[in-house]
Structure formats: C-alpha cells, structure tokens
Design an enzyme around this catalytic site. Structure first.
Site, mmCIF file in Angstrom:
data_model
loop_
_atom_site.group_PDB
_atom_site.id
_atom_site.type_symbol
_atom_site.label_atom_id
_atom_site.label_comp_id
_atom_site.label_asym_id
_atom_site.label_seq_id
_atom_site.Cartn_x
_atom_site.Cartn_y
_atom_site.Cartn_z
ATOM 1 N N ASP A 95 72.935 18.587 18.900
ATOM 2 C CA ASP A 95 74.293 18.210 19.310
ATOM 3 C C ASP A 95 74.608 18.675 20.728
ATOM 4 O O ASP A 95 75.670 19.252 20.987
ATOM 5 C CB ASP A 95 75.329 18.791 18.345
ATOM 6 C CG ASP A 95 74.970 18.597 16.884
ATOM 7 O OD1 ASP A 95 74.442 17.530 16.553
ATOM 8 O OD2 ASP A 95 75.208 19.513 16.079
ATOM 9 N N GLU B 99 80.152 9.236 13.971
ATOM 10 C CA GLU B 99 80.576 10.597 14.268
ATOM 11 C C GLU B 99 80.088 10.957 15.674
ATOM 12 O O GLU B 99 79.555 10.127 16.393
ATOM 13 C CB GLU B 99 80.006 11.596 13.240
ATOM 14 C CG GLU B 99 78.484 11.669 13.202
ATOM 15 C CD GLU B 99 77.964 12.516 12.052
ATOM 16 O OE1 GLU B 99 78.688 12.642 11.034
ATOM 17 O OE2 GLU B 99 76.841 13.034 12.165
#
Length: 465
Positions: free
Chosen positions: A20, A211
């Site tokens: 991420d 997302e």
C-alpha cells in the site's frame, strides 16, 4: 550466498514487506509510507509503521528511517476494530507539521497522528470528526471508510476514503463508494459533508472503485488512483477540481496482469491479487508505486515501482511492471542478479501452482536471502529489461530434483530462443553453466521449463565471455 547486483524491483531489501505504498517528496528526499506486512504473516498489516527514504536524485538507494508509529501508540478512547493498522497516508499541513492518517482494521474510523518530521516519531492526535466533535464511524449509520488519502492544496485540505466492496458491510456500515470531505486547518475536523465521487458498484466486469484511494495534484490536474472492481490493477481518474468532475482515464499499473486468456481478469485465468498504490512527481519525472505478493500469500507484500510517461494532455501511458523498476533503464552490467526480481511468474495450466518468491535463512551466516521456489512443468519466469549486446553465457544457481528442457527466450528487436537440457539432482545449491548469445539490445528474458519434478532458483549470472 553470492554477492548480487540489485537496484531494481522490489525497491527495498527482499526481507522488507511494505504494501500500500504512498510515496511523497518532502524537501530533497522521497519518503515511502505504507502498511507493514510480515514474512509468513497470517493477516494483513501485522507490524508497526516504518518509513524509508531516498534522495530525489537517486531512487535506487533507500535508507531505513525506522519505526515511525506503533500499534501501541494508538491511544484512541474509542475501542473499535482490530489491532492492525491499515494503509496510511501522510501530508504536510499548513502549520508545517506532518500528519499520518490511518485506520484501525475494520473500525471504519480514520485516525490521525502528528509529528514535526516526515520520519516521525508520530504521536496520536485524534480521529476525524465533525464540528460537534462526533467521530465519523462511531455510529453504524456512518459510511464505511478506510484507506485514507490526503491532499493539502494550498490552504485547503481534502480527505478521500471509502469502499466499493459490498463485503465490507459485514462491519455494520453502509458501503457507498469513494467519497471526499474537506477538512479544517486543524487537519482533523470536517468542514463539509462527505461527497460521493464514485458510487459503489461491485461489478467484476467493470473498472469501478473497489478500494485504495490515492490522490495527487500535478499542474492544474487532480489525479485519483484506486484499485478497480474488475481486479485488473490500479486505475486513475482526472479532474480540474479536487472534489468533483473526475473522469476515468484507464489502467495505470498492474503487478498481476492476466496473460492466460484475452485479458479479461473476470475469467480468473491468473492469480488474483489486490493492488494499492500511488504516483509521484520526483525531479522532472513521474513514477508509479504498487505492491507485489510473495510467499504464495496475501500477507507478505513488497513495494515495487516504475517510471511513468505523461502525455501533453495530462494523461499517462499504462506503465509496464518491470524488473528494472525505478532505474528507468535496462540493466547493463554483467553481474549476478537475484532470481526474485522476476516481474512475472506463471504456470500456464494453473496460476495457483505458479512459482513464487520467498526467503530463507543462510545456515552459515544467519542472514536471509531471496529465491524462487517450486518451478514445475510449464512454469515461466519473466525479467524486464537488459541491455547486454555481448551476452555470451549464463550461470544458474539451482537446487531440487527436476529433469526437462529450459527455454531461454530473449525478446528484443527480434525473438531468440535458446534451449537447454536441464537436470537438477541436489538439495544443496548447485551451478549450471550454459552458453547464451543474443543480438538483441535491449531485451526481456523469459525462462520457461517443461519437464518432470520441481526446482528452485536463487540467482543467475550473466557473462560476456
């Protein structure tokens, strides 16, 4: 183990697992923030937040800056969710301080920590709340949110969050999609109500919002990156405004591209992996960052990155996931290379049986090293790119029990194939030395095996004699 040349993908040492990635330039250095996985982890984001940094002039030399925020530093009075801290983002506020935005797993609350330095340590600051002090996510009527992305645009601050994955409604909050709210200068209090930018639509045949929002502004354009519901990779949108008018522009980057059929990931002909990344302007260039999965697991992910090409109209060309990574140019050194820098690992019949990157401990030194395990019939290892016009020979460091044919495909201005008879019969590392000539420059390299048994590769060495 052999001393190796490595300034490539993944961009950090092979025993570091940061997924991420949010990459930001502060001053003359580039800072990498992200979640923190563990090798052989049993869930997402098990470890404390750390950061790494590099000079804006050399993206191949990263420095470990240490732990910047621990799970035990989260002193919220609201006890909700699990203990793991999910994907964060960092922004420098109008006051010059640095603000770390994160969410505790499944809490649907965006928390904030604060520091005077981009390398921390950060201290708990509070939760994102409305003007009355009510914390968003404290009530189950509030939208489900995580994966915060923050933009400081002059004297305005925007926070992006949300989910398009309906399965997240198991946490008790409505899943409405990607939304934005403006914050006050305290970086904590909402100035506006949340505004939905992409409605939740979990259609696995379309690149809708799944997302992992990430936001950047370059010139007069705002860019929103996200993981798409069709699981094809990182997509992006553009707008002239930070809180409206975003238009989908296409696929930006993917580390698990489908090569087994017509490219439709909905056919599940490749190993589906999640994506979460960012882009950043560094010097005069643009770069994209994402993570790859290792250890045949979703819980041991590593940061990768590649150079982007920006068009005159502000759009970007889809970036190719490569082994060369942030170098931005082919490998041009005759040296030993780690096998684990492969940018694609396939098994043509069953993607779930593809070879995989993992790590082991050297019995003599106690240090960890990387390798690719379980190369079986119809396995492929891809490497991009090399510029070695006088290539003459390759040594492979292997172990296992396998017999068959290894085809080395060098694909450049023309495609060349070199076929070797391969026989491996050792549980200890052994070296295979074979001729390997090419007229290609530059070229990608694919190692394809057909035969019986299974073997591992630790490294390969390339020679010009």
């Amino acid at each position: 183990m052999t001393q190796m040349f490595h300034s490539a993908n993944p961009i950090l040492p092979f025993d570091e697992y940061i997924p991420d990635p949010e990459v930001h330039v502060f001053g003359n250095r580039v800072y990498l923030y992200g979640s923190h996985d563990a090798f052989n982890g049993q869930s997402y984001c098990e470890r404390d937040y750390v950061t790494w940094s590099a000079s804006v002039n050399d993206l191949t030399d990263w420095t470990y800056e240490g732990v910047i925020y621990r799970k035990t530093d989260h002193h919220s009075p609201i006890k909700k969710g699990k203990s793991n801290m999910y994907a964060p983002d960092v922004a420098q506020g109008p006051d010059g301080h640095f603000y770390l935005y994160y969410s505790i797993a499944d809490s649907s609350i965006i928390s904030v920590a604060k520091s005077s330095s981009p390398t921390g340590p950060f201290s708990y600051y509070g939760e994102v709340k409305d003007a009355t002090g009510k914390v968003f996510g404290a009530d189950y009527a509030d939208y489900f949110e995580f994966d915060p992305a923050v933009l400081v645009d002059g004297d305005r601050i925007f926070l992006y969050s949300g989910s398009g994955q309906k399965a997240n409604e198991k946490n008790g909050h409505p899943v409405v999609g990607l939304f934005v709210r403006e914050l006050e200068k305290d970086m904590l209090t909402a100035k506006t109500e949340p505004k939905i930018l992409m409605q939740a639509d979990d259609d696995r045949h379309k690149p809708n919002f799944f997302e992992a929002a990430s936001i950047r502004k370059f010139d007069d354009w705002y860019y929103l990156m996200y993981m798409a519901t069709d699981l094809s990779g990182l997509h992006y949108m553009m707008s002239r405004y930070p809180d409206r008018g975003f238009e989908h522009k296409g696929l930006l980057y993917a580390t698990s591209q489908n090569t087994g059929n017509d490219g439709s990931s909905t056919q599940d002909a490749h190993l589906i992996e999640n994506n979460h990344g960012s882009m950043e302007k560094i010097g005069n260039g643009y770069y994209v960052f994402n993570h790859r999965h290792t250890n045949r697991s979703h819980f041991s992910r590593q940061t990768v990155g590649d150079k982007l090409e920006r068009n005159a109209d502000g759009t970007f060309e889809t970036a190719t996931y490569t082994s060369q990574g942030l170098r931005g140019r082919p490998f041009d050194t005759y040296a030993t290379y780690p096998a684990a820098m492969a940018c694609q690992l396939n098994q043509r019949d069953n993607p779930a049986e593809a070879p995989f990157v993992t790590q082991e401990e050297d019995k003599e030194t106690g240090k960890t090293y990387s390798l690719i395990k379980q190369i079986i019939d119809k396995s492929e290892l891809h490497y991009k790119y090399f510029s070695l016009p006088d290539l003459k020979r390759m040594k492979l460091r292997v172990r296992g029990q396998a017999e068959g044919q290894l085809t080395i495909t060098l694909d450049g201005n023309e495609k060349e194939e070199i076929k070797w008879k391969l026989f491996v019969d050792s549980n200890e590392w052994m070296t295979l030395d074979r001729p390997l000539m090419t007229q290609n420059d530059p070229f990608s390299m694919i190692l394809s095996f057909e035969g019986e048994g299974s073997y591992d590769i630790e490294s390969f060495e390339l020679f010009n004699y």
